[in-house]
Design a protein around this motif. Structure first.
Motif, short mmCIF file in Angstrom:
data_model
loop_
_atom_site.label_atom_id
_atom_site.label_comp_id
_atom_site.label_asym_id
_atom_site.label_seq_id
_atom_site.Cartn_x
_atom_site.Cartn_y
_atom_site.Cartn_z
N VAL B 75 0.84 -1.20 0.00
CA VAL B 75 0.00 0.00 0.00
C VAL B 75 0.88 1.25 0.00
N PRO B 76 0.61 2.22 -0.90
CA PRO B 76 1.37 3.47 -0.85
C PRO B 76 1.07 4.24 0.42
N ASN B 77 1.98 5.15 0.75
CA ASN B 77 1.91 5.79 2.06
C ASN B 77 0.86 6.90 2.18
N ASP B 78 0.40 7.44 1.05
CA ASP B 78 -0.49 8.61 1.12
C ASP B 78 -1.96 8.24 1.09
N VAL B 79 -2.27 6.96 1.27
CA VAL B 79 -3.67 6.54 1.28
C VAL B 79 -4.32 7.05 2.57
N PRO B 80 -5.59 7.55 2.50
CA PRO B 80 -6.26 7.98 3.74
C PRO B 80 -6.43 6.82 4.71
N ARG B 81 -6.29 7.16 5.99
CA ARG B 81 -6.33 6.10 7.00
C ARG B 81 -7.75 5.86 7.50
N ASP B 82 -8.53 5.15 6.72
CA ASP B 82 -9.90 4.84 7.12
C ASP B 82 -9.97 3.40 7.62
N ALA B 83 -11.19 2.93 7.79
CA ALA B 83 -11.37 1.59 8.35
C ALA B 83 -10.73 0.54 7.46
N ALA B 84 -10.84 0.73 6.14
CA ALA B 84 -10.29 -0.27 5.22
C ALA B 84 -8.77 -0.33 5.37
N TRP B 85 -8.17 0.84 5.56
CA TRP B 85 -6.71 0.87 5.72
C TRP B 85 -6.30 0.10 6.97
N TRP B 86 -7.03 0.35 8.05
CA TRP B 86 -6.70 -0.35 9.30
C TRP B 86 -6.93 -1.84 9.17
N ALA B 87 -7.98 -2.22 8.44
CA ALA B 87 -8.23 -3.64 8.24
C ALA B 87 -7.06 -4.28 7.51
N GLN B 88 -6.52 -3.50 6.54
CA GLN B 88 -5.39 -4.04 5.79
C GLN B 88 -4.13 -4.13 6.66
N VAL B 89 -3.97 -3.13 7.52
CA VAL B 89 -2.85 -3.19 8.46
C VAL B 89 -2.94 -4.47 9.28
N TRP B 90 -4.14 -4.74 9.77
CA TRP B 90 -4.36 -5.90 10.63
C TRP B 90 -3.99 -7.20 9.92
#
Lengths: 422, 303
Positions: B75-90
């Motif tokens: 994932v590129p670094n400038d993506v907004p940190r929404d729920a989907a981003w956190w799900a992907q982090v997880w």
């Protein structure tokens, strides 16, 4: 004695309510409760045997067993078994060897075979791999085919080495682990000085472990004494400073020592800023023995402080005071009265630290560089890089015996029951 | 120890020198652990205090190395940190996955070590236990035998039995390493245990299981929990066995740190180290409180 025998005679006559002799009933009840106690321990004992004792047994087996040759070269192995040592190879032997080579080349195991022979006679691996490639086109008479490929095949040393490794069981890995080898007549001789590494490394490991133990003792003694003589409220507080490193991850502590001791690290920066050393005089404290010793001392220090503390705490301060009142100087009072009372703690802590230091792996691997490596690192090297597993197992077996000896000594002197944590 | 009134001048000097030496040794003990904390907030990729940090300039500090723990390769670094981003982090971030693996392995190996270890400690602390010393020596030995030897043995054993690269294999290995700690702490708790309590329960008609759960267990629980914490920390900190027997995708926190230190050491390691130090402080506090509670329960009074 007389009392006991008369009691025994009287006891034989007594019976329980249901008419059994009291002695027999008691013995039964005792053996039952022994069984019950053993049954509680049995599951764990079984678990440890399966996950610990058996694997170590397997490792010990590996140190004397290597079927890299015999499993892949069955025909020539059978010929070696059938003939006397020293028999020159006849055409049957050459044929067996050729057929084995063809099969091994097919199964791509020539490398394994060559490596195995190479352990016995260094420099033969390439002979095997090149012959393996050529062996597909070998035609009878096989002797000429082999000699055409490489004249080394006539060398009796090659055949001697193959005969040795055709027996899967061999003590030669242990010989190699103590820098010994067999010469052409089978006598045990020292290896060439430039190949002798293992004994020196064992000695270095023991010297470093002893050095770390002594440094730990010198540092732990005053701290433990302070903790033991302070009021409990304060000593509990200071004890946290000892226990915190004890509980912190080993890798974290190693990492922070790397950060501190680097050439551009905190300690060097402070020394430069204080003007103790110049900008170009930064001390190399990492990736050498110094780094290993500093980091390991830090990691093992709590194991020295805690046993010392538990021995020093119950020593009444009145003993030293009594010695002083009788005219002893403070040094004499310490040497003749206090120090002897702390000897059990010194013994327990030193043995524990020494045992742990001898087998250390992680810290030397990360901060030791080339000169700070210990025997454990060489075992890991043989396991992961050179893939000479039998050699790794032989070194591990020697280390294991030494550690178990120390463990036995610890049990005799201190007792395992007295091992305490925190 | 207070300085006695009859101390000579030399003794006075030695007394204060010794206090200073002790202070320096305490500094030696804790400074490596405390030094990583401020450095993990470094704005620059260096392992030393920058001038801005020493001047307490807010610009010298940043959370970038903590942020790095959450980033994922895909994932590129400038993506907004929404729920989907956190799900992907997880599900994808390397360090998050390592933490998950460490906790799974630590949890199950702790359960295994604590249950087996506590039951065995109950047997071992009975006076009628046969071959007590020999068995105790065997059960403690995983702590004494160098870890590289254990790992080597397990490597041969697991590759022969097909356990290599499985979670079960790592969990069993870590349980073995944690068992000595459980045995030591629980037998220490049981050594002060008043056996007449169980006899009283039995005389009142309680079957052995009831006695265990109603009488013994509540009294030895603090020791059991400290043993479990020791076992958990052992597993959570273990890297050599994981390196030898685990599969390549079974990353744990220590293994990830090990790789990080060996390949290219970045301050991200320091942020992980800081988190681990905080965890160990929490664990130490818990164990210390439990020890005091256990002493109170058993009626041990500190002089």
């Amino acid at each position: 004695m007389a009392d006991m025998t008369s009691n025994g005679a009287a006891g034989a006559g007594l019976t329980t309510a249901d008419g059994r002799p009291l002695k027999a009933a008691l013995a039964r009840a005792q053996s039952k409760s022994r069984q019950r106690a053993f049954l509680l321990v049995a599951p764990l004992l079984l678990f440890i045997v399966v996950t610990f004792i058996v694997p170590i047994g397997q490792m010990l087996h590996r140190s004397i067993f290597n079927d890299g040759f015999a499993a892949n070269m069955p025909r020539i192995t059978a010929w070696f078994e059938a003939t006397e040592p020293g028999t020159p190879p006849d055409e049957a032997a050459w044929e067996a060897l050729a057929l084995d080579f063809k099969a091994a080349a097919e199964a791509r195991t020539v490398g394994v075979v060559g490596t195995r022979v190479n352990y016995e006679l260094p420099g033969t691996r390439s002979l095997f791999t090149s012959t393996g490639r050529a062996s597909r086109n070998f035609e009878p008479p096989y002797r000429e085919a082999f000699l055409e490929e490489d004249a080394k095949w006539e060398d009796p040393a090659v055949w001697g080495a193959m005969r040795v490794v055709s027996d899967s069981y061999s003590l030669n890995f242990f010989l190699a682990a103590v820098d010994r080898t067999r010469d052409a007549e089978g006598r045990i001789v020292k290896v060439a000085p430039d190949r002798a590494v293992y004994v020196d490394l064992f000695i270095k490991t023991f010297v470093m472990a002893a050095l770390i133990t002594v440094i730990c003792l010198i540092m732990a003694y005053p701290v433990a004494h302070l903790l033991a003589t302070l009021p409990l409220k304060w000593s509990n507080l200071l004890m946290i400073l000892v226990l915190l490193p004890f509980w912190t991850s080993l890798l974290v502590r190693t990492t922070s020592w790397m950060v501190l001791l680097q050439q551009q690290g905190v300690v060097n920066n402070v020394l430069v800023a204080l003007g103790v050393i110049g900008e170009d005089g930064r001390i190399a404290m990492m990736y050498n023995q110094t780094g290993t010793i500093i980091a390991m001392t830090h990691i093992l220090l709590p194991f020295m402080i805690l046993p010392l503390y538990s021995v020093m705490r119950p020593i009444p301060p009145s003993y030293v005071r009594a010695a002083r009142s009788l005219g002893a100087s403070s040094w004499t009072a310490f040497r003749r009265v206090y120090l002897p009372q702390t000897l059990p703690g010194i013994g327990a802590g030193s043995l524990l630290v020494f045992i742990l230091a001898v087998g250390y792996y992680i810290t030397p691997a990360l901060v030791g560089g080339a000169s700070g490596q210990l025997i454990s690192n060489l075992i890991a090297f043989h396991m992961q890089d050179s893939l000479n597993w039998s050699m790794a197992a032989a070194l591990a077996a020697i280390l294991l015996v030494l550690v178990l000896l120390l463990y036995w000594l610890y049990d005799r002197l201190v007792g395992i029951d007295n091992l305490k944590l925190g | 120890m207070a300085l006695p009134i009859y101390a000579s001048r030399l003794e006075r000097l030695w007394y204060y020198t010794r206090l200073v030496i002790c202070g320096l040794i305490f500094l030696f003990l804790v400074s490596p652990i405390l030094i990583v904390m401020p450095l993990s907030f470094n704005a620059e990729p260096y392992f030393t205090f920058t001038e801005k940090m020493l001047a307490f300039d807010p610009e010298g500090y940043s959370l970038r190395w903590y942020d790095l723990l959450l980033t994922q390769p895909s994932v590129p670094n400038d993506v907004p940190r929404d729920a989907a981003w956190w799900a992907q982090v997880w599900s994808q971030a390397v360090w998050v996955n390592a933490a998950k693996n460490s906790i799974i392995i630590g949890f199950f190996s702790t359960i295994l070590a604590t249950v087996l270890g506590t039951i065995a400690a109950l047997g071992l602390s009975r006076p009628e236990m046969p071959y007590r010393k020999a068995i105790m020596a065997i059960l403690i030995s995983p702590m004494i035998v160098p870890i590289i030897i254990t790992a080597t043995g397990l490597f041969f054993f697991y590759s022969a039995s097909g356990l290599a690269g499985s979670y079960l294999g790592v969990i069993m290995a870590h349980a073995t390493l944690g068992i000595p700690f459980v045995i030591i702490t629980v037998t220490a708790t049981l050594s002060g245990f008043d056996q007449s309590l169980t006899r009283a329960a039995a005389s009142l008609g309680a079957p052995p299981t009831t006695t265990f759960f109603k009488v013994t267990m509540p009294l030895i629980l603090p020791g059991v929990i400290s043993g479990a914490l020791f076992a958990f920390v052992t597993s959570f900190d273990e890297v050599v066995v994981v390196l030898f027997v685990a599969a390549h995708d079974q990353q744990t926190i220590p293994r990830q740190m090990w790789n990080g230190i060996r390949e290219q050491i970045s301050p991200a390691i320091l942020s992980v180290a800081t988190i681990l130090v905080i965890v160990s402080i929490a664990l130490l506090t818990t164990v210390e409180l439990l020890r005091r509670r256990s002493d109170r329960l058993r009626g041990v009074t500190n002089s």
